[in-house]
Design an enzyme around this catalytic site. Structure first.
Site, PDB file in Angstrom:
ATOM      1  N   GLY A 111      46.123  27.611  61.497  1.00  0.00           N
ATOM      2  CA  GLY A 111      44.939  27.291  61.693  1.00  0.00           C
ATOM      3  C   GLY A 111      43.561  27.981  60.815  1.00  0.00           C
ATOM      4  N   LEU A 154      47.655  25.562  49.311  1.00  0.00           N
ATOM      5  CA  LEU A 154      48.281  27.026  49.050  1.00  0.00           C
ATOM      6  C   LEU A 154      47.655  27.931  47.894  1.00  0.00           C
ATOM      7  CD1 LEU A 154      51.137  26.485  48.674  1.00  0.00           C
ATOM      8  CD2 LEU A 154      51.011  25.617  45.739  1.00  0.00           C
ATOM      9  N   ASP A 155      46.838  27.755  47.751  1.00  0.00           N
ATOM     10  CA  ASP A 155      46.262  29.122  47.484  1.00  0.00           C
ATOM     11  C   ASP A 155      44.619  29.402  48.290  1.00  0.00           C
ATOM     12  OD1 ASP A 155      45.044  31.252  45.692  1.00  0.00           O
ATOM     13  OD2 ASP A 155      44.338  30.029  43.564  1.00  0.00           O
ATOM     14  N   LYS A 156      45.005  29.987  49.578  1.00  0.00           N
ATOM     15  CA  LYS A 156      43.965  30.162  50.075  1.00  0.00           C
ATOM     16  C   LYS A 156      42.924  30.895  50.118  1.00  0.00           C
ATOM     17  CE  LYS A 156      46.368  28.343  54.242  1.00  0.00           C
ATOM     18  NZ  LYS A 156      45.301  26.957  55.351  1.00  0.00           N
ATOM     19  N   LYS A 179      38.209  15.593  53.231  1.00  0.00           N
ATOM     20  CA  LYS A 179      39.415  14.990  53.483  1.00  0.00           C
ATOM     21  C   LYS A 179      40.436  14.209  54.320  1.00  0.00           C
ATOM     22  CE  LYS A 179      44.082  17.809  52.210  1.00  0.00           C
ATOM     23  NZ  LYS A 179      44.677  18.312  51.767  1.00  0.00           N
ATOM     24  N   SER A 229      42.071  18.709  59.447  1.00  0.00           N
ATOM     25  CA  SER A 229      43.326  20.066  59.703  1.00  0.00           C
ATOM     26  C   SER A 229      42.992  19.675  61.198  1.00  0.00           C
ATOM     27  CB  SER A 229      43.105  21.352  58.543  1.00  0.00           C
ATOM     28  OG  SER A 229      43.588  21.962  59.843  1.00  0.00           O
ATOM     29  N   THR A 252      41.409  26.933  52.681  1.00  0.00           N
ATOM     30  CA  THR A 252      40.173  25.950  52.780  1.00  0.00           C
ATOM     31  C   THR A 252      39.753  27.140  53.017  1.00  0.00           C
ATOM     32  OG1 THR A 252      40.933  24.156  53.276  1.00  0.00           O
ATOM     33  CG2 THR A 252      39.011  24.912  54.914  1.00  0.00           C
TER      34      THR A 252
HETATM   35  C1  LIG Z   1      51.688  25.761  55.093  1.00  0.00           C
HETATM   36  C2  LIG Z   1      50.172  24.327  54.759  1.00  0.00           C
HETATM   37  C3  LIG Z   1      49.040  24.705  55.093  1.00  0.00           C
HETATM   38  C4  LIG Z   1      48.079  23.417  54.194  1.00  0.00           C
HETATM   39  N1  LIG Z   1      46.680  24.270  54.164  1.00  0.00           N
HETATM   40  C5  LIG Z   1      45.684  23.610  54.226  1.00  0.00           C
HETATM   41  C6  LIG Z   1      44.630  23.747  54.230  1.00  0.00           C
HETATM   42  O1  LIG Z   1      43.829  24.633  54.270  1.00  0.00           O
HETATM   43  N2  LIG Z   1      43.029  23.015  53.768  1.00  0.00           N
HETATM   44  C7  LIG Z   1      44.179  21.475  53.694  1.00  0.00           C
HETATM   45  O2  LIG Z   1      42.994  21.009  53.249  1.00  0.00           O
HETATM   46  N3  LIG Z   1      45.072  21.277  53.458  1.00  0.00           N
HETATM   47  C8  LIG Z   1      45.488  22.290  53.787  1.00  0.00           C
HETATM   48  N4  LIG Z   1      48.028  22.166  53.629  1.00  0.00           N
HETATM   49  C9  LIG Z   1      47.083  20.617  53.695  1.00  0.00           C
HETATM   50  C10 LIG Z   1      47.603  20.177  52.034  1.00  0.00           C
HETATM   51  O3  LIG Z   1      46.532  19.830  51.459  1.00  0.00           O
HETATM   52  C11 LIG Z   1      48.188  18.395  52.149  1.00  0.00           C
HETATM   53  O4  LIG Z   1      47.101  17.846  52.146  1.00  0.00           O
HETATM   54  C12 LIG Z   1      49.279  18.094  53.229  1.00  0.00           C
HETATM   55  O5  LIG Z   1      50.486  19.471  52.721  1.00  0.00           O
HETATM   56  C13 LIG Z   1      50.466  16.941  52.812  1.00  0.00           C
HETATM   57  O6  LIG Z   1      50.669  17.390  51.561  1.00  0.00           O
HETATM   58  P1  LIG Z   1      52.497  16.979  51.399  1.00  0.00           P
HETATM   59  O7  LIG Z   1      52.819  16.483  51.566  1.00  0.00           O
HETATM   60  O8  LIG Z   1      52.608  16.831  49.464  1.00  0.00           O
HETATM   61  O9  LIG Z   1      52.417  18.599  51.503  1.00  0.00           O
HETATM   62  C14 LIG Z   1      48.306  23.173  54.067  1.00  0.00           C
HETATM   63  C15 LIG Z   1      50.027  22.005  54.394  1.00  0.00           C
HETATM   64  C16 LIG Z   1      50.350  23.068  54.773  1.00  0.00           C
HETATM   65  C17 LIG Z   1      51.696  22.558  54.300  1.00  0.00           C
END
Ligand SMILES: Cc1cc2nc3c(=O)[nH]c(=O)nc-3n(C[C@H](O)[C@H](O)[C@H](O)COP(=O)(O)O)c2cc1C
Length: 337
Positions: free
Chosen positions: A118, A68-70, A223, A181, A90
């Site tokens: 990505g 969320l806060d990339k 993760k 991911s 990430t």
């Molecule tokens: C738009 C978006 C971008 C995400 N980017 C990352 C990321 O950069 N790194 C990561 O570890 N997880 C990323 N995630 C995964 C979330 O951290 C989380 O593990 C996942 O969405 C499941 O949780 P939620 O169902 O509460 O969203 C991303 C998820 C979303 C929806």
């Protein structure tokens, strides 16, 4: 005033394309913070005893998940809203544009998101600069999620992780190793039996060096993907623990969904899968390993279920996107009772 701004955020969320909506809402939040008005949205008045995990001290159990806060531009604002911890990133070594747009798709009725971003991010140099700039205003635990670059081959990925560990070790309260991911080609190969042992061994040796060099122990979490086979899940947990990994984040997005768009699905349709995976991990992991729950946490009841099934901490993402601060508030209340 609160209602007006929350309604405005929801309107933006619904009428703009998904990625633009996310960016506009975050900028709106930043403006509110700059105007010193964030206090009116904050959920800081819910009393909680301090939580000690490893060598870290959390003001509460609720955090923001990776992605969320990339670029580490908002973590201080999330902490003023009441979150106990924020996982930025990430982050990759170099800046990356990520996959072609559109790459975030919302399904309002199902309360889910499919994304194929990505690892779009500003790269390690800029992110470290942002962290240093905002950390003095941050009141929480800072996780930094690190990942391999798109162009790094699987066999060289360990070098990316080790460089990033070197780079962020001192600023991070914990580091999250993202090997789950679905949107970086071949990233998930890193958790395959033939690769994970090699990677974890390198990470463990680097960690020992860094502890020695800096006289600081930064916990390292892995993760996990919700799409692992049972056998491989056992394998990853066992090998990680053998290599002094401090805990697990359960879990990333899933590729098992029926939407037409490719990418990882998050939100309400992930809830059950993430919950079941957590129950398996709890049986497999050692007691001393921390468990951070992520995946489909959409309500206070979901927070309660994760905590009852031994999660130490709970992260929000899609639930927070759909519901905003009202979910944070409910999560804080239930997690403190
Ligand atoms: C738009 C978006 C971008 C995400 N980017 C990352 C990321 O950069 N790194 C990561 O570890 N997880 C990323 N995630 C995964 C979330 O951290 C989380 O593990 C996942 O969405 C499941 O949780 P939620 O169902 O509460 O969203 C991303 C998820 C979303 C929806």
């Amino acid at each position: 005033m609160i209602n007006f701004l929350e309604d405005l955020a929801l309107i933006i969320f619904r009428i703009f394309p998904a990625e633009a909506a996310k960016n506009i809402t975050l900028r709106l939040l930043k403006s509110i913070y700059s105007l010193n008005l964030i206090g009116i949205f904050a959920s800081n008045n819910i009393e909680q005893p301090e939580i000690k995990l490893k060598n870290l001290s959390f003001k509460n159990r609720i955090g923001i998940a990776g992605g969320l806060d990339k670029n580490a531009e908002y973590f201080h604002i999330f902490s003023s809203l009441g979150f106990g911890f924020v996982e930025v990133g990430t982050v990759t070594l170099e800046p990356q544009a990520g996959n072609p747009k559109p790459r975030i798709f919302r399904f309002f009725k199902d309360k889910t998101i499919v994304n194929s971003l990505g690892f779009n991010n500003a790269g390690s140099v800029q992110v470290l600069e942002n962290i240093k700039k905002h950390k003095p205003k941050f009141n929480g635990v800072l996780g930094i999620s690190i990942g391999k670059s798109k162009n790094t081959k699987t066999k060289n990925a360990w070098q990316d992780y080790l460089h990033l560990m070197d780079y962020f070790y001192l600023e991070a309260d914990y580091l999250a190793i993202n090997i789950s991911s679905p949107n970086t080609e071949n990233l998930r190969e890193l958790s395959a039996r033939e690769n994970i042992e090699f990677l974890m061994n390198k990470i463990s040796k680097k960690k020992a060096q860094l502890v020695d060099m800096h006289k600081k122990k930064t916990p390292i979490f892995v993760k996990l993907s919700p799409d692992e086979t049972e056998d491989n899940l056992k394998n990853i947990i066992h090998i990680s623990e053998k290599n002094n990994i401090d805990g697990f984040i359960c879990c990333n997005t899933t590729t098992e969904h029926s939407y037409q768009n490719s990418g990882g699905m998050s939100g309400a349709m992930l809830t059950k899968k993430a919950e079941n995976l957590q129950k398996k991990i709890i049986k497999l992991k050692q007691d001393k390993s921390i468990l951070i729950a992520s995946g489909g946490v959409m309500s206070a009841e979901d927070v309660k279920v994760r905590l009852t099934h031994s999660a130490d901490l709970v992260q929000l993402y899609t639930g927070y996107i759909y519901q905003g601060n009202s979910l944070l508030k409910k999560a804080l209340i239930i997690s403190s009772s």
